[in-house]
Design an enzyme around this catalytic site. Structure first.
Site, PDB file in Angstrom:
ATOM      1  N   LYS A 232     -31.745  41.675  82.232  1.00 28.94           N
ATOM      2  CA  LYS A 232     -30.884  40.660  82.852  1.00 28.94           C
ATOM      3  C   LYS A 232     -29.936  40.026  81.822  1.00 28.94           C
ATOM      4  O   LYS A 232     -28.733  39.940  82.040  1.00 28.94           O
ATOM      5  CB  LYS A 232     -31.728  39.551  83.512  1.00 28.94           C
TER       6      LYS A 232
ATOM      7  N   ARG B 143     -38.580  35.793  69.840  1.00 28.07           N
ATOM      8  CA  ARG B 143     -39.140  34.699  70.640  1.00 28.07           C
ATOM      9  C   ARG B 143     -40.649  34.637  70.484  1.00 28.07           C
ATOM     10  O   ARG B 143     -41.315  35.673  70.489  1.00 28.07           O
ATOM     11  CB  ARG B 143     -38.792  34.905  72.118  1.00 28.07           C
TER      12      ARG B 143
HETATM   13  P1  ADP Z   1     -37.331  36.698  80.314  1.00 28.64           P
HETATM   14  O1  ADP Z   1     -36.216  36.998  79.334  1.00 28.64           O
HETATM   15  O2  ADP Z   1     -38.615  37.265  79.883  1.00 28.64           O
HETATM   16  O3  ADP Z   1     -36.950  37.009  81.719  1.00 28.64           O
HETATM   17  P2  ADP Z   1     -36.714  33.862  80.276  1.00 28.64           P
HETATM   18  O4  ADP Z   1     -35.978  33.703  78.999  1.00 28.64           O
HETATM   19  O5  ADP Z   1     -35.905  33.910  81.521  1.00 28.64           O
HETATM   20  O6  ADP Z   1     -37.644  35.149  80.187  1.00 28.64           O
HETATM   21  O7  ADP Z   1     -37.787  32.719  80.428  1.00 28.64           O
HETATM   22  C1  ADP Z   1     -38.683  32.397  79.376  1.00 28.64           C
HETATM   23  C2  ADP Z   1     -39.687  31.368  79.885  1.00 28.64           C
HETATM   24  O8  ADP Z   1     -38.988  30.179  80.301  1.00 28.64           O
HETATM   25  C3  ADP Z   1     -40.470  31.799  81.117  1.00 28.64           C
HETATM   26  O9  ADP Z   1     -41.627  32.542  80.795  1.00 28.64           O
HETATM   27  C4  ADP Z   1     -40.813  30.428  81.743  1.00 28.64           C
HETATM   28  O10 ADP Z   1     -41.856  29.791  81.034  1.00 28.64           O
HETATM   29  C5  ADP Z   1     -39.542  29.636  81.492  1.00 28.64           C
HETATM   30  N1  ADP Z   1     -38.541  29.772  82.578  1.00 28.64           N
HETATM   31  C6  ADP Z   1     -37.288  30.297  82.473  1.00 28.64           C
HETATM   32  N2  ADP Z   1     -36.638  30.242  83.642  1.00 28.64           N
HETATM   33  C7  ADP Z   1     -37.500  29.674  84.535  1.00 28.64           C
HETATM   34  C8  ADP Z   1     -37.422  29.370  85.917  1.00 28.64           C
HETATM   35  N3  ADP Z   1     -36.320  29.643  86.644  1.00 28.64           N
HETATM   36  N4  ADP Z   1     -38.498  28.789  86.490  1.00 28.64           N
HETATM   37  C9  ADP Z   1     -39.609  28.496  85.780  1.00 28.64           C
HETATM   38  N5  ADP Z   1     -39.757  28.779  84.488  1.00 28.64           N
HETATM   39  C10 ADP Z   1     -38.713  29.359  83.844  1.00 28.64           C
HETATM   40  P1  ADP Z   2     -34.393  40.166  80.320  1.00 33.09           P
HETATM   41  O1  ADP Z   2     -33.250  39.202  80.082  1.00 33.09           O
HETATM   42  O2  ADP Z   2     -34.384  40.747  81.692  1.00 33.09           O
HETATM   43  O3  ADP Z   2     -35.718  39.600  79.949  1.00 33.09           O
HETATM   44  P2  ADP Z   2     -33.210  41.641  78.073  1.00 33.09           P
HETATM   45  O4  ADP Z   2     -31.810  41.835  78.539  1.00 33.09           O
HETATM   46  O5  ADP Z   2     -33.446  40.610  77.031  1.00 33.09           O
HETATM   47  O6  ADP Z   2     -34.172  41.420  79.343  1.00 33.09           O
HETATM   48  O7  ADP Z   2     -33.755  43.045  77.561  1.00 33.09           O
HETATM   49  C1  ADP Z   2     -35.046  43.163  76.942  1.00 33.09           C
HETATM   50  C2  ADP Z   2     -34.947  44.118  75.744  1.00 33.09           C
HETATM   51  O8  ADP Z   2     -34.724  45.450  76.207  1.00 33.09           O
HETATM   52  C3  ADP Z   2     -33.804  43.797  74.784  1.00 33.09           C
HETATM   53  O9  ADP Z   2     -34.258  44.000  73.458  1.00 33.09           O
HETATM   54  C4  ADP Z   2     -32.701  44.797  75.159  1.00 33.09           C
HETATM   55  O10 ADP Z   2     -31.950  45.164  74.008  1.00 33.09           O
HETATM   56  C5  ADP Z   2     -33.489  45.979  75.721  1.00 33.09           C
HETATM   57  N1  ADP Z   2     -32.821  46.604  76.870  1.00 33.09           N
HETATM   58  C6  ADP Z   2     -32.107  46.001  77.850  1.00 33.09           C
HETATM   59  N2  ADP Z   2     -31.656  46.899  78.761  1.00 33.09           N
HETATM   60  C7  ADP Z   2     -32.120  48.115  78.358  1.00 33.09           C
HETATM   61  C8  ADP Z   2     -31.993  49.463  78.870  1.00 33.09           C
HETATM   62  N3  ADP Z   2     -31.308  49.729  79.994  1.00 33.09           N
HETATM   63  N4  ADP Z   2     -32.613  50.443  78.170  1.00 33.09           N
HETATM   64  C9  ADP Z   2     -33.299  50.169  77.036  1.00 33.09           C
HETATM   65  N5  ADP Z   2     -33.455  48.951  76.501  1.00 33.09           N
HETATM   66  C10 ADP Z   2     -32.877  47.920  77.145  1.00 33.09           C
END
Ligand code: ADP
Ligand code: ADP
Ligand code: ZN
Length: 217
Positions: free
Chosen positions: A13, A161
Protein backbone atom coordinates in the site's frame (compact mmCIF):
# COMPACT_ATOMS: atom_id res chain seq x y z
CA UNK A 1 -10.34 11.62 -6.83
CA UNK A 2 -10.39 9.82 -3.48
CA UNK A 3 -9.26 6.23 -3.16
CA UNK A 4 -8.59 3.59 -0.53
CA UNK A 5 -5.68 1.18 -0.86
CA UNK A 6 -6.69 -1.91 1.05
CA UNK A 7 -4.59 -4.93 1.88
CA UNK A 8 -2.81 -6.69 4.73
CA UNK A 9 0.44 -5.39 6.24
CA UNK A 10 3.17 -5.68 3.62
CA UNK A 11 0.77 -5.81 0.66
CA UNK A 12 2.45 -2.77 -0.91
CA UNK A 13 0.00 0.00 0.00
CA UNK A 14 2.66 2.50 1.03
CA UNK A 15 4.89 1.68 -1.94
CA UNK A 16 2.06 2.25 -4.41
CA UNK A 17 0.71 5.31 -2.61
CA UNK A 18 4.10 7.02 -2.84
CA UNK A 19 4.22 6.38 -6.58
CA UNK A 20 0.76 7.84 -7.11
CA UNK A 21 1.82 10.89 -5.12
CA UNK A 22 4.92 11.38 -7.26
CA UNK A 23 3.30 10.78 -10.59
CA UNK A 24 -0.16 12.21 -10.18
CA UNK A 25 0.07 14.84 -7.46
CA UNK A 26 -2.25 13.00 -5.11
CA UNK A 27 -1.71 13.04 -1.36
CA UNK A 28 -1.04 9.96 0.79
CA UNK A 29 -2.93 9.84 4.06
CA UNK A 30 -1.31 7.05 6.03
CA UNK A 31 -2.60 6.66 9.58
CA UNK A 32 0.43 4.44 10.31
CA UNK A 33 2.79 7.28 9.33
CA UNK A 34 0.75 9.84 11.29
CA UNK A 35 0.77 7.63 14.38
CA UNK A 36 4.52 6.99 14.11
CA UNK A 37 5.08 10.74 13.86
CA UNK A 38 2.97 11.24 17.00
CA UNK A 39 4.96 8.56 18.86
CA UNK A 40 8.23 10.17 17.80
CA UNK A 41 7.08 13.63 18.87
CA UNK A 42 5.75 12.18 22.15
CA UNK A 43 2.42 13.96 21.77
CA UNK A 44 -0.40 12.84 24.12
CA UNK A 45 -1.76 10.67 21.29
CA UNK A 46 1.70 9.25 20.64
CA UNK A 47 2.17 8.30 24.28
CA UNK A 48 -1.23 6.62 24.29
CA UNK A 49 -0.70 4.48 21.19
CA UNK A 50 2.96 3.45 21.45
CA UNK A 51 2.50 0.13 23.26
CA UNK A 52 -0.54 -0.84 21.18
CA UNK A 53 1.39 -0.31 17.96
CA UNK A 54 4.40 -2.22 19.21
CA UNK A 55 2.11 -5.15 19.98
CA UNK A 56 0.62 -5.02 16.47
CA UNK A 57 -2.89 -4.33 17.72
CA UNK A 58 -5.22 -1.65 16.38
CA UNK A 59 -5.38 1.75 18.03
CA UNK A 60 -8.82 3.18 18.75
CA UNK A 61 -11.12 4.17 15.90
CA UNK A 62 -11.61 7.56 17.49
CA UNK A 63 -7.92 8.44 17.41
CA UNK A 64 -7.30 7.48 13.78
CA UNK A 65 -10.48 9.06 12.45
CA UNK A 66 -9.53 12.33 14.17
CA UNK A 67 -6.11 12.20 12.50
CA UNK A 68 -7.67 11.68 9.07
CA UNK A 69 -10.20 14.43 9.58
CA UNK A 70 -7.50 16.91 10.62
CA UNK A 71 -5.36 16.03 7.63
CA UNK A 72 -8.19 16.56 5.14
CA UNK A 73 -8.94 19.89 6.77
CA UNK A 74 -5.70 21.34 5.49
CA UNK A 75 -6.02 19.96 1.95
CA UNK A 76 -7.30 21.75 -1.12
CA UNK A 77 -10.38 20.08 -2.51
CA UNK A 78 -8.78 19.49 -5.90
CA UNK A 79 -6.00 17.36 -4.39
CA UNK A 80 -6.85 13.66 -4.58
CA UNK A 81 -6.59 11.63 -1.37
CA UNK A 82 -5.09 8.15 -1.08
CA UNK A 83 -6.19 6.50 2.14
CA UNK A 84 -3.43 4.07 3.12
CA UNK A 85 -4.01 1.85 6.14
CA UNK A 86 -7.35 3.48 6.87
CA UNK A 87 -10.14 2.48 7.30
CA UNK A 88 -9.30 -0.74 9.14
CA UNK A 89 -12.62 -1.45 10.90
CA UNK A 90 -16.31 -1.10 10.04
CA UNK A 91 -16.56 1.81 12.47
CA UNK A 92 -13.71 3.61 10.70
CA UNK A 93 -15.37 2.95 7.33
CA UNK A 94 -18.50 4.68 8.57
CA UNK A 95 -16.51 7.54 10.06
CA UNK A 96 -14.75 8.00 6.73
CA UNK A 97 -18.11 8.32 4.96
CA UNK A 98 -19.07 11.11 7.34
CA UNK A 99 -15.66 12.82 7.12
CA UNK A 100 -15.73 12.76 3.31
CA UNK A 101 -19.25 14.15 3.30
CA UNK A 102 -18.14 17.01 5.56
CA UNK A 103 -15.33 17.79 3.14
CA UNK A 104 -17.52 17.53 0.03
CA UNK A 105 -15.57 14.59 -1.26
CA UNK A 106 -16.69 11.20 -2.51
CA UNK A 107 -14.98 7.85 -2.58
CA UNK A 108 -14.18 6.82 -6.15
CA UNK A 109 -12.25 3.57 -5.84
CA UNK A 110 -11.26 0.94 -3.33
CA UNK A 111 -8.29 -1.02 -4.61
CA UNK A 112 -7.63 -4.32 -2.91
CA UNK A 113 -4.05 -5.56 -3.20
CA UNK A 114 -4.29 -9.33 -3.22
CA UNK A 115 -1.28 -11.13 -1.77
CA UNK A 116 -0.25 -14.53 -0.43
CA UNK A 117 0.03 -14.43 3.31
CA UNK A 118 3.25 -16.44 3.34
CA UNK A 119 4.97 -13.73 1.30
CA UNK A 120 4.03 -11.00 3.76
CA UNK A 121 6.30 -12.04 6.60
CA UNK A 122 9.29 -11.93 4.25
CA UNK A 123 8.22 -8.57 2.86
CA UNK A 124 7.78 -7.03 6.28
CA UNK A 125 10.89 -8.39 7.94
CA UNK A 126 12.95 -7.11 4.97
CA UNK A 127 11.35 -3.67 4.89
CA UNK A 128 13.29 -0.47 5.66
CA UNK A 129 13.03 3.20 4.78
CA UNK A 130 15.28 6.19 4.25
CA UNK A 131 15.53 7.94 7.61
CA UNK A 132 15.61 11.29 5.83
CA UNK A 133 12.90 11.21 3.13
CA UNK A 134 10.90 8.09 3.99
CA UNK A 135 11.46 6.33 0.67
CA UNK A 136 10.70 2.62 1.13
CA UNK A 137 13.12 -0.21 0.38
CA UNK A 138 13.43 -3.97 0.81
CA UNK A 139 16.49 -6.13 1.51
CA UNK A 140 15.62 -8.38 -1.40
CA UNK A 141 12.87 -6.83 -3.54
CA UNK A 142 13.68 -3.13 -3.73
CA UNK A 143 17.32 -2.32 -3.03
CA UNK A 144 18.72 1.16 -3.59
CA UNK A 145 20.54 1.51 -6.93
CA UNK A 146 23.75 2.38 -5.08
CA UNK A 147 24.14 0.28 -1.93
CA UNK A 148 23.68 2.38 1.21
CA UNK A 149 22.49 5.51 -0.63
CA UNK A 150 18.86 6.59 -0.96
CA UNK A 151 17.82 6.76 -4.66
CA UNK A 152 15.56 9.65 -3.99
CA UNK A 153 17.49 12.02 -1.72
CA UNK A 154 21.07 10.69 -1.57
CA UNK A 155 21.18 10.30 2.21
CA UNK A 156 22.84 7.29 3.80
CA UNK A 157 20.81 6.61 6.90
CA UNK A 158 18.03 4.03 6.93
CA UNK A 159 15.65 2.77 9.58
CA UNK A 160 13.45 -0.19 10.40
CA UNK A 161 10.14 -0.19 12.25
CA UNK A 162 10.09 -1.75 15.72
CA UNK A 163 6.87 -3.60 14.82
CA UNK A 164 8.32 -5.17 11.66
CA UNK A 165 9.25 -8.44 13.33
CA UNK A 166 7.79 -11.86 12.73
CA UNK A 167 5.84 -12.15 15.97
CA UNK A 168 4.13 -8.78 15.62
CA UNK A 169 3.40 -9.43 11.95
CA UNK A 170 1.36 -12.47 12.93
CA UNK A 171 -0.76 -10.35 15.26
CA UNK A 172 -1.19 -7.68 12.58
CA UNK A 173 -2.29 -10.28 10.04
CA UNK A 174 -4.80 -11.68 12.52
CA UNK A 175 -6.15 -8.16 13.13
CA UNK A 176 -6.46 -7.66 9.37
CA UNK A 177 -8.38 -10.89 8.90
CA UNK A 178 -10.69 -10.31 11.84
CA UNK A 179 -11.43 -6.60 11.51
CA UNK A 180 -10.31 -5.15 8.18
CA UNK A 181 -11.10 -7.77 5.51
CA UNK A 182 -14.76 -7.77 6.66
CA UNK A 183 -15.22 -4.12 5.57
CA UNK A 184 -14.84 -4.98 1.87
CA UNK A 185 -18.53 -5.87 1.39
CA UNK A 186 -19.47 -2.30 2.42
CA UNK A 187 -17.66 -1.06 -0.67
CA UNK A 188 -18.55 -4.00 -2.90
CA UNK A 189 -22.19 -3.08 -2.45
CA UNK A 190 -21.36 0.33 -3.91
CA UNK A 191 -19.60 -1.23 -6.91
CA UNK A 192 -16.30 0.59 -6.32
CA UNK A 193 -13.94 -2.30 -5.48
CA UNK A 194 -11.20 -3.37 -7.90
CA UNK A 195 -8.60 -6.05 -7.28
CA UNK A 196 -4.96 -5.95 -8.22
CA UNK A 197 -2.47 -8.81 -8.05
CA UNK A 198 -0.16 -7.56 -5.32
CA UNK A 199 2.27 -10.45 -5.91
CA UNK A 200 3.30 -9.00 -9.27
CA UNK A 201 6.39 -6.80 -9.66
CA UNK A 202 6.13 -3.37 -8.10
CA UNK A 203 5.99 -1.68 -11.54
CA UNK A 204 3.24 -4.00 -12.72
CA UNK A 205 1.17 -3.30 -9.63
CA UNK A 206 1.55 0.42 -10.33
CA UNK A 207 0.49 -0.07 -13.96
CA UNK A 208 -2.60 -2.05 -12.99
CA UNK A 209 -3.53 0.52 -10.36
CA UNK A 210 -3.11 3.43 -12.75
CA UNK A 211 -5.26 1.66 -15.32
CA UNK A 212 -8.06 1.34 -12.78
CA UNK A 213 -7.77 5.00 -11.84
CA UNK A 214 -7.85 6.02 -15.50
CA UNK A 215 -4.34 7.44 -15.64
CA UNK A 216 -2.76 6.99 -19.09
CA UNK A 217 0.72 5.50 -19.16
P1 ADP B 1 1.31 -1.67 7.70
O1 ADP B 1 2.36 -0.91 6.92
O2 ADP B 1 1.83 -2.92 8.26
O3 ADP B 1 0.03 -1.81 6.94
P2 ADP B 1 0.66 0.68 9.27
O4 ADP B 1 1.88 1.52 9.13
O5 ADP B 1 -0.51 1.05 8.44
O6 ADP B 1 1.04 -0.84 9.02
O7 ADP B 1 0.20 0.64 10.78
C1 ADP B 1 1.12 0.36 11.82
C2 ADP B 1 0.34 0.24 13.13
O8 ADP B 1 -0.34 1.49 13.41
C3 ADP B 1 -0.77 -0.80 13.12
O9 ADP B 1 -0.30 -2.09 13.46
C4 ADP B 1 -1.72 -0.23 14.19
O10 ADP B 1 -1.22 -0.45 15.50
C5 ADP B 1 -1.64 1.27 13.93
N1 ADP B 1 -2.63 1.74 12.94
C6 ADP B 1 -2.36 2.32 11.73
N2 ADP B 1 -3.49 2.65 11.09
C7 ADP B 1 -4.52 2.27 11.90
C8 ADP B 1 -5.93 2.32 11.79
N3 ADP B 1 -6.54 2.83 10.70
N4 ADP B 1 -6.66 1.84 12.82
C9 ADP B 1 -6.08 1.33 13.93
N5 ADP B 1 -4.76 1.23 14.09
C10 ADP B 1 -3.96 1.70 13.09
P1 ADP C 1 2.24 -1.85 3.25
O1 ADP C 1 2.26 -0.33 3.19
O2 ADP C 1 1.05 -2.43 2.56
O3 ADP C 1 2.42 -2.38 4.63
P2 ADP C 1 4.81 -1.63 1.85
O4 ADP C 1 4.44 -0.81 0.66
O5 ADP C 1 5.56 -0.96 2.94
O6 ADP C 1 3.50 -2.38 2.41
O7 ADP C 1 5.64 -2.89 1.34
C1 ADP C 1 6.23 -3.82 2.26
C2 ADP C 1 7.63 -4.20 1.76
O8 ADP C 1 7.52 -5.00 0.58
C3 ADP C 1 8.51 -3.01 1.39
O9 ADP C 1 9.83 -3.28 1.83
C4 ADP C 1 8.43 -2.93 -0.14
O10 ADP C 1 9.65 -2.46 -0.68
C5 ADP C 1 8.15 -4.38 -0.54
N1 ADP C 1 7.21 -4.48 -1.66
C6 ADP C 1 6.13 -3.71 -1.92
N2 ADP C 1 5.48 -4.12 -3.04
C7 ADP C 1 6.16 -5.21 -3.49
C8 ADP C 1 6.00 -6.09 -4.63
N3 ADP C 1 5.00 -5.94 -5.51
N4 ADP C 1 6.91 -7.09 -4.75
C9 ADP C 1 7.92 -7.24 -3.87
N5 ADP C 1 8.13 -6.46 -2.80
C10 ADP C 1 7.27 -5.45 -2.60
ZN1 ZN D 1 15.89 9.37 1.05
Amino acid sequence: MNIILLGPPGAGKGTQAKRLVERHGMRQLSTGDMLRAAVKAETPTGLRVKAVMEAGELVSDEIVSALISDELEGMGRQTGAIFDGYPRTAEQAHSLDAILRDHHRKLDHVIELEVDEEALVERITGRYTCAYCGQGYHDKFERPKVEGTCDKCGHHEFKRRPDDNEETVRTRLAEYRAKTAPILPIYEERGIVSRVDGMADIDEVTGATEAILGFGQ
